[in-house]
Design an enzyme around this catalytic site. Sequence first.
Site, PDB file in Angstrom:
ATOM      1  N   PHE A 102     -12.734   0.558   2.827  1.00 32.28           N
ATOM      2  CA  PHE A 102     -11.457   1.440   3.166  1.00 32.28           C
ATOM      3  C   PHE A 102     -11.642   2.310   1.925  1.00 32.28           C
ATOM      4  O   PHE A 102     -11.334   1.977   0.561  1.00 32.28           O
ATOM      5  CB  PHE A 102     -10.067   0.562   3.045  1.00 32.28           C
TER       6      PHE A 102
ATOM      7  N   ASP B   8     -14.981   2.741  -6.120  1.00 28.25           N
ATOM      8  CA  ASP B   8     -13.515   3.019  -5.807  1.00 28.25           C
ATOM      9  C   ASP B   8     -12.988   1.849  -6.275  1.00 28.25           C
ATOM     10  O   ASP B   8     -12.838   1.043  -5.709  1.00 28.25           O
ATOM     11  CB  ASP B   8     -13.536   3.352  -4.254  1.00 28.25           C
TER      12      ASP B   8
ATOM     13  N   LYS C  46      -3.223   5.018  -6.903  1.00 30.00           N
ATOM     14  CA  LYS C  46      -2.375   3.899  -6.739  1.00 30.00           C
ATOM     15  C   LYS C  46      -1.679   3.441  -7.943  1.00 30.00           C
ATOM     16  O   LYS C  46      -0.786   4.476  -8.352  1.00 30.00           O
ATOM     17  CB  LYS C  46      -2.987   2.489  -6.194  1.00 30.00           C
TER      18      LYS C  46
HETATM   19  C1  LIG Z   1      -5.425   3.036  -0.993  1.00 30.79           C
HETATM   20  C2  LIG Z   1      -6.827   3.238  -1.040  1.00 30.79           C
HETATM   21  C3  LIG Z   1      -7.423   4.270  -0.996  1.00 30.79           C
HETATM   22  C4  LIG Z   1      -6.701   5.488  -0.262  1.00 30.79           C
HETATM   23  O1  LIG Z   1      -5.474   5.728  -1.228  1.00 30.79           O
HETATM   24  P1  LIG Z   1      -4.433   6.869  -0.810  1.00 30.79           P
HETATM   25  O2  LIG Z   1      -3.553   7.216  -1.879  1.00 30.79           O
HETATM   26  O3  LIG Z   1      -3.683   6.055   0.361  1.00 30.79           O
HETATM   27  O4  LIG Z   1      -5.062   7.877   0.127  1.00 30.79           O
HETATM   28  C5  LIG Z   1      -8.834   4.444  -1.193  1.00 30.79           C
HETATM   29  N1  LIG Z   1      -9.620   3.419  -1.539  1.00 30.79           N
HETATM   30  C6  LIG Z   1      -9.067   2.352  -1.831  1.00 30.79           C
HETATM   31  C7  LIG Z   1      -9.935   1.332  -2.274  1.00 30.79           C
HETATM   32  C8  LIG Z   1      -7.657   2.046  -1.689  1.00 30.79           C
HETATM   33  O5  LIG Z   1      -7.308   0.666  -1.724  1.00 30.79           O
END
Ligand SMILES: *Cc1c(COP(=O)(O)O)cnc(C)c1O
Length: 404
Positions: free
Chosen positions: A141, A226, A255
């Site tokens: 994700f 990520d 985040k």
């Molecule tokens: C939440 C998340 C995203 C996307 O972030 P947004 O601020 O919702 O665009 C990307 N990678 C990971 C691992 C995430 O948990």
Amino acid sequence: MATSAELIEVSERRSAHNYHPLPVVIHEAHGAWVTDVEGKRYLDCLAGYSSLNFGHGHPKIIEAAQEQLQRLTLTSRAFYHDQFAQFCAGLGDLTGKDMILPMNTGAEAVETAIKVARKWGYQVKGVEPDQANIIVMDGNFHGRTTTIISFSTDPEAREDFGPYTPGFRIVRYGSIEAIKAAVDANTVAVLVEPIQGEAGVLVPEDGYLSEVRALCSARGLLMIADEIQSGLGRTGHTFACDHEGVVPDVYVLGKALGGGVVPVSAIAANRDVLGVIQPGQHGSTFGGNPLACAVGNAVIEMLSTGEFQARAAKLGEVLHTRLRELVGKGIVEVRGRGLWAGVDIDPELATGREVSKALLARSVLVKDTHGSTIRLAPPIVVSEDDLIWAIGQLADALYELHNQ
Ligand SMILES: *Cc1c(COP(=O)(O)O)cnc(C)c1O
């Protein structure tokens, strides 16, 4: 004030149904506790998917935001502002990297990493024009943009959103052999979540991240981590990669970087990588704005002491010890690291959503993912007593479902 039921009815009627929220309407929140419009209190065990690592309304973050709100909120990157230098230097020091490229949302930061990796591939590695590929993991994700969902393996995220962006190779998460088999002369990067959050808090086997690091170094690929959900204290270290002593070439952050106040994201990398970006080639009107940087600076300062990381590690012990005791009592498996757990509910007993609703009735906020999993990630400021109480509520809810 309108009732929860009235507000939910209008919300459902007047908003797109791109989410399926639990039936609670939050009005106020402090620390780890939120209050709904009827005045009922709940312990927040989701923490905005780790956006609220420092809790709701942390005094240091709110103070920084308020001071900034009254003085300067937006300049655009056409000019410098007085919070920008500290943000880039501070986040650079926290990540151990030379340079920062600030954006807003997580998806934008992932897009930034993809663009930087491609440009680096053509300009530094010498990949043939338009032939770059990036290796990504199944179950990933990374956000919701058209390019990012192009390499999702979740049918819900992808279906009917094509045509898809080419240039990605999906391999099995946790398998170094699968990455080796997918690498060719045009591979520029490996994009990996050190722990897969949305997939259900999947922790790869010990040694996997080190092997990815070694492979990337050996084959001349950028390792892009990520850490949007796994980073910034959640797992008991600043970054989940720290558990294996691994340093990726590119950190992708978001985040919790926004302190639960504003969206703040960024990538961090050294000059030999991020230096490929020149004026006009990438950007964002709001990226690196004064309010975002002021909030980010407060977050970075709080993380620089190590106190939140240590607290997440200590509370994580409590969380995982107690959750493990519930395996066989309505729980099939528990995964995670630090103050972060994916809990697989026995599918014979209930769905993740049913357990989430039972916990809501018991004043605990959690969210299900992928059918039978619930995710526990309370703010790191949660008290040990409250954490233990919440796990007790889970145990009681499972017991009740069992006896229904
Ligand atoms: C939440 C998340 C995203 C996307 O972030 P947004 O601020 O919702 O665009 C990307 N990678 C990971 C691992 C995430 O948990």
